[in-house]
Write an enzyme that holds these catalytic residues in place. Structure first.
Site, mmCIF file in Angstrom:
data_model
loop_
_atom_site.group_PDB
_atom_site.id
_atom_site.type_symbol
_atom_site.label_atom_id
_atom_site.label_comp_id
_atom_site.label_asym_id
_atom_site.label_seq_id
_atom_site.Cartn_x
_atom_site.Cartn_y
_atom_site.Cartn_z
ATOM 1 N N SER A 102 0.807 -1.208 0.000
ATOM 2 C CA SER A 102 0.000 0.000 0.000
ATOM 3 C C SER A 102 0.851 1.274 0.000
ATOM 4 C CB SER A 102 -0.968 -0.035 1.188
ATOM 5 O OG SER A 102 -1.937 0.961 1.099
ATOM 6 N N ASP A 243 -2.396 6.346 -3.579
ATOM 7 C CA ASP A 243 -1.263 5.733 -2.887
ATOM 8 C C ASP A 243 -0.718 4.605 -3.759
ATOM 9 O OD1 ASP A 243 -3.285 3.868 -2.551
ATOM 10 O OD2 ASP A 243 -2.664 3.309 -0.530
ATOM 11 N N ASP A 245 -1.009 1.408 -4.072
ATOM 12 C CA ASP A 245 -1.865 0.411 -4.714
ATOM 13 C C ASP A 245 -3.212 0.987 -5.124
ATOM 14 O OD1 ASP A 245 -2.817 0.647 -2.099
ATOM 15 O OD2 ASP A 245 -3.405 -1.458 -1.975
ATOM 16 N N ASP A 247 -5.772 2.229 -3.649
ATOM 17 C CA ASP A 247 -7.029 1.968 -2.951
ATOM 18 C C ASP A 247 -7.415 3.116 -2.026
ATOM 19 O OD1 ASP A 247 -5.222 1.577 -0.884
ATOM 20 O OD2 ASP A 247 -6.120 -0.297 -0.176
#
Length: 451
Positions: A102, A243, A245, A247
């Protein structure tokens, strides 16, 4: 039962160090493959990743594990976490895997798991996986003729782009909107600019040249300063910060001011309530969301249900109690009408839809409430259980007494890093700062003494 591998968001750690080693990744593939494969039928796993260099290593280890357990594997390449959850459903897969840490630095990595419904796995299944990893894996391996196959698939990234675009009402266009997108050198570096451009926006992209080690490096939703400067410099209407990833998302208005997840949830909640789309009579957020959001919602006869930190707990509460909007101050926004997990691109599109529909600048649309003074600080620990220390407990009790009914205090260990997070909020800014700093000092002192 104590967890050894799984945290609040899958398995995470420094690449090539416990628990983020190829050996453990392979065992995860074996265990998950065994649990989710359909006996006597072809079974399928989909694996996506962000742009970390260690993703190649973990991807191959997972493939070895899944195929050894008798599952076929589709490799999606660099793709956002919410795209993996969506494609898990679209491709009729039995399990979805995202290799990502992440918003963490490049040297970390992680494994997130999604069931065939696109939702993250339950605590019970994660504990089952842990037990299997620690035992003999031999009984879970497929017979010679049932070993799985793997192939890299092309084009599925465009399925996700089309899916995201369809969440913007057809009567709304982004024509004439100048948008700066900070891709964090991460998994959204292709999909976000493409989707926005296809919807009519003028797109200026920054931090979209991943090299394996620059993901989240002074960029993205955790470091929006570069985006703030760019938006101001090119006179953009809005900036979008993803960010690693993709999400989570934060926005930057036309003045270069950051808009956090609490404000974004307020916009969506008010808009959806007005159009009778909001379910559950309010929204779900975590204990970290600002008291100002709670007051804003209460003024509109809407509720704020709070959960532990972690988007998985937000989603669980949403599913159990019938909410369709939830999220975190950090920018994880979950809109269950569209997705099963946080989705930075889709969340941003909903905000842009409101702005275009109202024909107002982002600064007007997204300043829904005055946040209560809030301070969050992290203190790195060297092990042990500092929150069980007598001096630390005493400092916390004293702080709560000083805040009284005019504020909140939240202290918790990070689920992904060796940190204690200390957050206080209240109408008296000076008191909030004093309370946080005093607790940080005590935790630091006691942690050093115990090292």
């Amino acid at each position: 039962m104590t967890r050894k591998f799984f945290g609040t968001d899958g398995i995470r750690g420094q690449a090539n160090s416990f628990p983020m080693t190829p050996e453990i990744a392979m065992k995860v593939g074996m265990a998950v493959g065994y649990i989710f494969r359909r006996k006597g039928q072809a079974s399928r796993a989909v694996i996506g990743k962000d742009t970390r260099r260690s993703g190649y290593m973990l991807e191959n280890a997972l493939v070895a594990g899944f195929t050894a357990a008798g599952m076929d594997v589709f490799l999606l390449g660099p793709i956002p976490t919410p795209a993996v959850a969506m494609l898990c459903r679209s491709l009729r897969a039995d399990i979805g895997v995202m290799i990502s840490a992440s918003h963490n630095p490049f040297y970390d990595n992680g494994i997130k798991l999604f069931g065939p419904d696109g939702f993250k796995l339950s605590d019970q299944i994660e504990l089952q996986i842990e037990a299997m990893i620690e035992g003999d894996m031999t009984p879970f391996l497929a017979s010679h003729g049932d070993v799985g196959r793997a192939k890299r698939v092309d084009g599925d990234i465009y399925r996700y782009i089309e899916f995201a675009k369809r969440t913007l009402p057809r009567n709304i266009s982004l024509n004439g909107l100048r948008v700066v997108v900070d891709c964090a050198n991460g998994a959204g570096y292709k999909v976000a600019p493409a989707a926005l451009w296809e919807l009519g926006a003028e797109v200026i992209t920054i931090n979209n040249e991943p090299n394996g080690i620059n993901i989240n490096e002074d960029c993205g939703s955790t470091h929006p300063i570069g985006l703030m400067k760019k938006v101001h410099g090119v006179r953009a209407d809005v900036g979008i910060a993803l960010d690693g990833d993709a999400d989570r998302v934060l926005l930057v208005d036309e003045n270069g001011t950051v808009i956090d997840g609490d404000q974004l949830m307020a916009v969506i909640a008010e808009s959806w309530a007005a159009s009778n789309r909001l379910e559950g009579g309010g929204i779900v957020a975590t204990v970290m969301s600002n008291l100002g959001l709670e007051r804003f919602l209460a003024d509109r006869n809407l509720t704020l249900a709070r959960t532990k930190v972690g988007d998985r707990y937000v989603v669980e509460h949403m599913r159990e109690h019938g909410f369709n909007v939830g999220g975190e101050q950090s920018g994880h926004i979950v809109l269950s009408d569209f997705a099963t997990t946080g989705d930075g691109l889709i969340s941003a599109l909903q905000i842009l839809a409101v702005a275009q529909e109202q024909n107002k600048p982002i600064s007007d649309v997204c300043r829904k409430f005055q946040p209560v003074p809030q301070l969050l600080k992290n203190v790195r620990t060297t092990g042990g259980k500092p929150l069980e220390n007598k001096r630390v407990k005493s400092a916390i009790d004293e702080a709560k007494e000083r805040l009284g009914g005019q504020g909140r205090l939240v202290i918790r260990p990070s689920g992904t890093e060796p940190l204690i997070r200390v957050m206080a909020e209240g109408d008296d800014r000076g008191l909030v700062e004093k309370v946080v700093n005093d607790i940080i000092d005590v935790i630091s002192s006691e942690s050093s003494a115990a090292a």
